[in-house]
Design a protein around this motif. Sequence first.
Motif, short mmCIF file in Angstrom:
data_model
loop_
_atom_site.label_atom_id
_atom_site.label_comp_id
_atom_site.label_asym_id
_atom_site.label_seq_id
_atom_site.Cartn_x
_atom_site.Cartn_y
_atom_site.Cartn_z
N SER A 89 -7.60 -9.34 -6.50
CA SER A 89 -7.51 -9.81 -5.12
C SER A 89 -6.09 -10.21 -4.70
CB SER A 89 -8.48 -10.97 -4.88
OG SER A 89 -8.18 -12.06 -5.75
N LEU A 90 -5.39 -11.00 -5.54
CA LEU A 90 -4.07 -11.47 -5.14
C LEU A 90 -3.06 -10.32 -5.01
CD1 LEU A 90 -2.45 -13.96 -4.34
CD2 LEU A 90 -1.69 -14.15 -6.71
N PRO A 91 -2.93 -9.42 -6.01
CA PRO A 91 -2.01 -8.28 -5.84
C PRO A 91 -2.37 -7.40 -4.66
CG PRO A 91 -2.63 -8.51 -8.15
CD PRO A 91 -3.50 -9.45 -7.37
N ILE A 92 -3.68 -7.25 -4.38
CA ILE A 92 -4.09 -6.42 -3.25
C ILE A 92 -3.69 -7.06 -1.93
CG2 ILE A 92 -6.10 -5.56 -1.98
CD1 ILE A 92 -7.45 -5.04 -4.68
N PHE A 93 -4.01 -8.36 -1.76
CA PHE A 93 -3.62 -9.06 -0.54
C PHE A 93 -2.09 -9.06 -0.38
CE2 PHE A 93 -7.83 -11.29 -0.87
CZ PHE A 93 -8.31 -10.88 0.37
N ALA A 94 -1.40 -9.32 -1.49
CA ALA A 94 0.06 -9.36 -1.46
C ALA A 94 0.64 -8.00 -1.07
CB ALA A 94 0.60 -9.79 -2.82
N ALA A 95 0.08 -6.94 -1.65
CA ALA A 95 0.58 -5.59 -1.36
C ALA A 95 0.35 -5.22 0.10
CB ALA A 95 -0.09 -4.57 -2.28
N ILE A 96 -0.81 -5.61 0.63
CA ILE A 96 -1.10 -5.32 2.05
C ILE A 96 -0.08 -6.02 2.94
CG2 ILE A 96 -2.76 -5.68 3.93
CD1 ILE A 96 -4.99 -5.33 1.81
N GLY A 97 0.17 -7.30 2.65
CA GLY A 97 1.19 -8.03 3.42
C GLY A 97 2.56 -7.41 3.26
N GLY A 98 2.85 -6.95 2.04
CA GLY A 98 4.15 -6.34 1.75
C GLY A 98 4.32 -4.97 2.37
N MET A 99 3.25 -4.39 2.88
CA MET A 99 3.35 -3.12 3.61
C MET A 99 3.33 -3.34 5.13
SD MET A 99 1.04 -0.45 1.33
CE MET A 99 -0.35 -1.54 1.01
N VAL A 100 2.45 -4.22 5.57
CA VAL A 100 2.27 -4.43 7.01
C VAL A 100 3.48 -5.07 7.66
CG1 VAL A 100 0.93 -5.70 8.74
CG2 VAL A 100 -0.25 -4.54 6.87
N VAL A 101 3.97 -6.17 7.10
CA VAL A 101 5.08 -6.90 7.73
C VAL A 101 6.37 -6.06 7.80
CG1 VAL A 101 6.56 -8.95 7.60
CG2 VAL A 101 4.11 -9.16 7.16
N PRO A 102 6.79 -5.39 6.71
CA PRO A 102 7.99 -4.53 6.81
C PRO A 102 7.84 -3.42 7.85
CG PRO A 102 7.46 -4.93 4.52
CD PRO A 102 6.31 -5.45 5.32
N ALA A 103 6.65 -2.81 7.92
CA ALA A 103 6.43 -1.75 8.90
C ALA A 103 6.56 -2.30 10.33
CB ALA A 103 5.05 -1.12 8.70
N LEU A 104 6.01 -3.50 10.56
CA LEU A 104 6.10 -4.12 11.89
C LEU A 104 7.55 -4.44 12.25
CD1 LEU A 104 3.02 -6.54 11.83
CD2 LEU A 104 3.27 -4.41 13.13
N ILE A 105 8.32 -4.90 11.27
CA ILE A 105 9.73 -5.19 11.52
C ILE A 105 10.48 -3.91 11.91
CG2 ILE A 105 11.92 -5.84 10.39
CD1 ILE A 105 10.36 -7.97 8.84
N PHE A 106 10.21 -2.83 11.19
CA PHE A 106 10.87 -1.55 11.51
C PHE A 106 10.49 -1.09 12.92
CE2 PHE A 106 11.42 2.98 11.74
CZ PHE A 106 12.63 3.20 11.08
N VAL A 107 9.20 -1.16 13.23
CA VAL A 107 8.74 -0.73 14.56
C VAL A 107 9.34 -1.61 15.65
CG1 VAL A 107 6.69 -0.59 16.05
CG2 VAL A 107 6.59 0.29 13.71
N PHE A 108 9.47 -2.91 15.39
CA PHE A 108 10.07 -3.83 16.36
C PHE A 108 11.47 -3.37 16.77
CE2 PHE A 108 12.87 -7.50 17.15
CZ PHE A 108 12.24 -8.07 18.25
#
Length: 390
Positions: A89-108
């Motif tokens: 659970s922790l690596p999965i949640f962490a990995a999702i956050g580590g993909m979503v936030v960087p992508a949002l920053i790039f799109v911003f």
Amino acid sequence: MLITNYFKKFFQIAQSSGNLLIICVIVSLMIANSSLGDDFQNLLNYPIGPYSTSLWINDGLMAIFFLLVGLEIKRELIEGELSSLKNASLPIFAAIGGMVVPALIFVFFNYGTEYQNGWGIPMATDIAFSLAIISMLGKRVPASVKIFLTALAIVDDLGAIVVIAIFYTEKLEFTYLALSGAVLLLLILLNFFKVKKHIFYIIPGLFLWHFMHHSGIHATIAGVLLAFTIPTNESTTEISPLEKLEEKLHLPVNYFIMPIFALANTNIQFKSGMIEGLFSNFGYGIILGLVLGKVVGINLFSFIAIKLKLSDLPKKSNWSQMIGAGLLAGIGFTMSIFIALLSYKGHTEIQDEAKFAILVASAISGFSGYFLLKLLAKKKVTISDYKENI
């Protein structure tokens, strides 16, 4: 324990292969900016059979890299850190956050521009580099943090594979797609009937790669699909066909395929305006996405998961060490460059700008993560010594 022995060996390979990758990056940059630069580029463009040298590297050799990644993912899902929801659970949640936030920053920074298709670039974590650096710290970092980073990177790679398959696929050729499906069905049947010899999977796998390459879906996905059909088991005594193949692939992938990829894809010719490009929206999207987005996304989603009692911190770790691990996850390199090549096909200048920004971001993330974890280890030792003296 088998998993402990596996990770010990894995970290030893990661450390030395990471050092080799650094050497290859430096050599590639030196060649690209010397009198041999044009000759080296001509070599990469040289046709070998139906494809250029660079295409054989990026589509052919990298399919073997993705085969190894797929084997690691499957093994972890069946018998490793991802085999139970509590462990995973922790690596999965962490990995999702580590993909979503960087992508949002790039799109911003890049929404509505010619660069917007590169939103997948800062999502990736380079397993070899990140684990090589954390391995250099030895026992100063808890084994649980190393295993967390490994599992996170594996889930991250799975996410990158899904992104490539869905969002970076060109026009589909349904005849070749159907042929790919037929070969995949054959591989599944071989698994079902418990065929264990690797050769019976590798030969259909070559056809799968060929059909996948012509179907419009990136050919490297064939490596992952092949990996998931290789038989395995949950036994700690019997070595499965999957583990045998994984063992055989580690050396060629880490000491040949990835160094060749690094040599072929970091041959960036430094041109006027490249430094300035780092301070453009495109540069900000990649650098802030990897350096800031990764560590924020990983720790934010981890914090939420722990507060909701869905996960626990790795044993003998603290949030400061999690920040260090998050920084190391910002080393994009191999996967980030790979996605950059897919994002800007036919636009060499944009690809070079992306590669340069990825190199800078990965260097910042790697150095800052290493020195933070090293500083935390020193402080811990100092406090322990102080208590003993009292």
